[in-house]
Each structure stands twice: as C-alpha cells, then as structure tokens.
Design a protein around this motif. Structure first.
Motif: not given
Length: 63
Positions: A6-12, A34-51
């Motif tokens: 959000d800060n980067l968008i405002a500075r742009i 930053a968008a790429d990193k957020l995508g990586q975090i999102d994908r990783q959080s979707q993979k981590t499911t513990i039964s």
C-alpha cells in the motif's frame, strides 16, 4: 507485507504527480516484487493444512 504494498502504491502515485519518472519505475519494480512475495505467502498458506483427526475418549474418561 500488505502495508508495504500500500505504501509503494501511494509513493508511485506521488511520484507520478511530481514527475519523478526514474523513482516511479524503481517503485514499480519494488511493487512487483512485493506482489510476488504476497502471492508466494498466499500459496504457501493454502498448502499448509494439518489434519488432527477425530478426538477419541478412553472409557474411563466418561465416568
């Protein structure tokens, strides 16, 4: 990480208003990273499911 994005968008936007073309291009590169990193975090959080399975009780616990 969303705050950084959000800060980067405002500075742009500020850079575009002020005519800082070189700065705007550098900020856009940072924004893409930053968008790429957020995508990586999102994908990783979707993979981590513990039964944990269903809880069981022992017969003595019910008394």
């Amino acid at each position: 990480m969303e705050e950084i994005r959000d800060n980067l968008i405002a500075r742009i936007a500020e850079g575009e208003r002020e005519g800082w073309l070189g700065e705007v291009e550098a900020l856009k590169v940072s924004l893409a990273g930053a968008a790429d990193k957020l995508g990586q975090i999102d994908r990783q959080s979707q993979k981590t499911t513990i039964s944990l399975g269903m809880p069981t009780t022992r017969s003595g616990d019910l008394e």
